[in-house]
Each structure stands twice: as structure tokens, then as C-alpha cells.
Design an enzyme around this catalytic site. Structure first.
Site, PDB file in Angstrom:
ATOM      1  N   GLY A 211       0.711  -1.254  -0.201  1.00  0.00           N
ATOM      2  CA  GLY A 211      -0.133   0.059   0.009  1.00  0.00           C
ATOM      3  C   GLY A 211       0.884   1.248  -0.099  1.00  0.00           C
ATOM      4  O   GLY A 211       2.197   1.314  -0.294  1.00  0.00           O
ATOM      5  N   ASN A 212       0.418   2.325   0.441  1.00  0.00           N
ATOM      6  CA  ASN A 212       0.841   3.609   0.240  1.00  0.00           C
ATOM      7  C   ASN A 212       0.059   4.357   1.471  1.00  0.00           C
ATOM      8  O   ASN A 212      -0.516   4.175   2.118  1.00  0.00           O
ATOM      9  CB  ASN A 212       0.893   4.466  -1.033  1.00  0.00           C
ATOM     10  CG  ASN A 212      -0.617   4.443  -1.399  1.00  0.00           C
ATOM     11  OD1 ASN A 212      -1.184   5.444  -0.765  1.00  0.00           O
ATOM     12  ND2 ASN A 212      -1.134   3.937  -2.488  1.00  0.00           N
TER      13      ASN A 212
END
Length: 422
Positions: A211-212
Site C-alpha cells: 500500500g501507500n
């Protein structure tokens, strides 16, 4: 900006201290108005030291200045955080039995309430009715977050984080009393807009993902600003917290304002399908989401186990589709305006602006919103600083401010690109 910060008596009152500091660091003048119960959780000296202003719960102090009227009349924004079930009840019924509730009756500026209480209290029909009443009167009542409550309990009723409350509350003021942001502009009336926001997640196994750090705050601000200008917005939300989405759900409440429909997604593939499906009827597509460039080539059905003494197997990555480039080159509707976002850090090949210019030419969007991230900038903050580039990489302007202010600047640039309606 002159802000009144109401604090009612719940365990989450400690977060009001963090909210106070955040608002003061942004340059706002803040006066804290607690209830008597709130001062049992956080003392008046703490609020006074951080605000630089006196703190009282009584209408009979400083009487010659009529504080229970003057405070509300002079405020640009009122925030109540936490707002307990008792405070919501007293506000909904028009009680004026302390300085905070009296001030709420005299305030003519935007009022934002951030509830915090146990799940059972939040879900009780009396509380739901009080919230509905307040919203009907124009009060902005956030949805509480889910998580750890008092003691060992968990569930819906947790106070949203101070950054989220501040972001939403300031966006309400930026929107102003009339639809369409600070100028009351209605330049997106009847336009259909798609905004993607948040950060995609690519599963590694049923438990883990790549993810981020994107919170979705800027994308939500864009959706809300478009609705206030009259647009019908589809917000494709990738893994955005419910309390952040509350900033979009309150949009379109003004007379003649637009609407926001939220489509929740997780992966890049999900987001691509949702955006393309909505874009077929859209005048504008804004790709504000942080979309993963890569995904694991294979995702096992079972959790990958750790084997003592053996290093983990490498994870092979493959490219995800470039959704922005696809949209820019295909133009799913004639005259459609496509806007991209680019979060850059700079590297050995160039600085942030160099990389942004190259990306603008490569993607083919009409407008690219470039921002530097990292080091406390961009992701998860209540402010942003961006450079607007056209499709050739030329700089159109720079904008710094709250994310709602940035959103309005982006829409100002988009409106200039729209083909006038016949």
C-alpha cells in the site's frame, strides 16, 4: 481565523488539546469553551497556556462583555470536539445552561461537531434523532470513527483524529455560506465529475498487502468542492477511513448544490473498473488517488508462513495498468477534461519539477497537479503545496494552503478547460 473550540466532558477531551495546538500552529486564534465536566478531564490551565486566552464555563464571568452572546457573534468557526451524547442532546433542544450551549445559540458561523461516546450511546434512537435534528439545522456533525473506546471496549464512537477534524472543519469555512467555495461560484452546475481518492492496496496474501500513505484528504476535498459548485460527483474511494469520507458526505447541502456518490474500492483493478465505468458519462475525471504502480504476480490463497532459519521467498511484481494515461488517450466522452496528480520526491535523474514535467508529457492529461511528498509534506497533512502543469509540462501556477483551498484552485483551472454547454 477566529475559532471557538467547545470541549464537552468525555475521555476523548485529551484529543482537544492536540486539536487546539494544531489549529494554533496554523495561525488561527482559538478560544476554548469547555463544559464543567470537560475540566474534570483536562484542566483550564492547559487550555489557557496553549490558546493564550482565558477559559471559563460560566456565563456570569466577564459579564460586562456579555460573553455568551459576543463569543458566538465574533466567531468564524465553532468546533465542538468531543461532542458527547449529553452535549448533542442539549444543543438539539436549544438548552443554554452554560457558556458553551449559550454560545452555540448565538453563533451564526459554521458549526462542526465531532461526536465521541460508546457505541451503544451513539446508536441509541435518542442520539440519532438529536444528530438528525442538528444536521437539519445546518450543523455539520461528523460520523465517529471505529476503534478502541474506554477500557477494553471497541466499536463505533471513537473521536476522529485531530488532523481529520481540522481538515474537515476548515473545509466547511472555505466552502462558505453559499455553494461553490469562497466565491460562491456555481460553475460546475449539472456537470458530471469523477474523482478518485485514497491509496490502492495490492494483496500479497489474504492478510498482507502493498500500500501507500495516502489518506484521501485531498481527493475528498476535491469531491466536496465540486459538489458545492453544483457538480454531480462520483467519488471512487480507495481505502479511505470513514471519518475522512464524512467530509464528502456533507457536501451538497446548500440550495442548488450537487451530490456526491461514494464507490469504495481496494485494489488498482477495482479502482480502474469503477473509474472507467463512471467516466463514460463524465465531463471531468480527476485521478487524485495514489495508485500502486506494481502488484504481486501471484497471490496465494493461504497466508505466507514464516519458516525459522529460512529467508522469505522473493515477491515477483508486475506492472499495473496506467489508468491516468488510458483515460487521457482514450477520452471516454467527447470534450472530457482529464486531471492527474503526481506525488514526487526527486531523485538522481531530476528534481520534483523535472520529474513532474516529464510525467505531464508522458501521461497526456490536460492538467497535472504536482506535489512534493515526504518529510511531513503531502500525505496525511491538513495542508498541501502544489504546482499546476499543463499537458506539455508548462507551469500554470502554484498553490499553497489547506487542502480545500488547493481543491478550489484546481477546479478554477479545470473550469477554464471545459467546453461551454450549448
Amino acid at each position: 481565523m477566529r475559532i471557538l473550540l467547545g470541549v464537552s466532558g468525555g475521555i476523548a477531551a485529551y484529543k482537544a488539546v492536540l486539536l487546539l495546538r494544531l489549529l494554533r500552529e496554523q495561525g488561527h486564534a482559538v478560544r476554548v469553551i469547555p463544559t464543567a465536566s470537560a475540566l474534570r478531564f483536562v484542566g483550564a490551565p492547559t487550555f489557557e497556556a496553549l490558546s493564550g486566552e482565558p477559559v471559563t464555563t460560566e456565563v456570569f464571568e466577564d459579564v460586562e462583555h456579555v460573553p455568551h452572546v459576543a463569543l458566538g457573534q465574533g466567531a468564524d468557526l465553532v468546533i465542538v470536539a468531543p461532542a458527547t451524547a449529553d452535549l448533542l442532546s442539549r444543543a438539539a433542544t436549544g438548552r443554554a445552561d452554560d457558556l458553551l450551549t449559550s454560545t452555540l445559540l448565538t453563533a451564526r458561523c459554521p458549526v462542526v461537531m465531532a461526536p465521541a461516546m460508546h457505541t451503544e450511546m451513539w446508536e441509541h434512537p435518542a442520539t440519532r434523532a438529536n444528530v438528525a435534528t442538528l444536521r437539519e439545522r445546518g450543523v455539520h456533525v461528523l460520523e465517529p470513527a471505529s476503534g478502541r473506546l474506554t477500557g477494553a471496549d471497541t466499536g463505533r464512537g471513537r473521536l476522529p483524529e485531530p488532523e481529520e477534524i481540522a481538515e474537515y472543519a476548515l473545509s466547511v469555512v472555505v466552502a462558505g455560506p453559499a455553494p461553490g467555495g469562497p466565491s460562491g461560484s456555481r460553475d460546475l452546475v449539472a456537470r458530471r465529475v469523477v474523482v478518485s481518492a485514497g491509496g490502492t492496496r495490492e494483496p500479497i496474501d489474504p492478510v498482507r498487502f502493498i500500500g501507500n500513505r495516502s489518506s484521501g484528504l485531498q481527493g475528498v476535498a476535491l469531491a466536496r468542492a465540486a459538489a458545492e459548485r453544483g457538480a454531480h460527483v462520483t467519488l471512487v474511494a480507495a481505502n479511505i477511513a470513514l471519518e475522512v469520507l464524512a467530509g464528502a458526505s456533507s457536501a451538497g447541502q446548500g440550495q442548488g448544490a450537487g451530490t456526491v456518490d461514494v464507490v469504495r474500492v481496494e485494489s488498482t483493478a477495482d479502482l480502474r473498473d469503477a473509474v472507467r465505468g463512471a467516466a463514460a458519462e463524465a465531463d471531468v475525471v480527476v485521478m487524485a488517488a495514489a495508485v500502486a504502480d506494481f502488484r504481486p504476480a501471484r497471490t496465494p490463497d493461504a497466508k505466507i508462513k514464516k519458516v525459522p532459519g529460512r529467508p522469505p521467498a522473493p515477491i515477483e511484481l508486475v506492472l499495473n495498468p496506467d489508468i491516468l494515461a488510458e483515460l487521457a488517450h482514450e477520452r471516454l466522452r467527447p470534450g472530457q477534461v482529464v486531471v492527474g496528480f503526481a506525488a514526487e520526491t526527486g531523485d538522481e535523474t531530476g528534481d520534483v519539477l523535472d520529474l513532474g514535467r516529464a510525467k505531464a508529457r508522458r501521461k497526456g492529461a490536460d492538467l497535472l497537479v504536482l506535489n512534493a511528498v515526504g518529510g511531513g509534506r503531502g500525505f496525511g497533512t491538513v495542508t498541501n503545496e502544489v504546482t499546476l502543469l499543463d499537458g506539455t509540462g508548462e507551469v500554470l501556477g502554484q498553490v499553497a494552503g489547506t487542502k480545500p483551498e488547493v481543491a478550489d484552485a484546481v477546479w478554477d483551472a479545470v473550469v477554464k478547460l471545459l467546453v461551454p454547454r450549448a
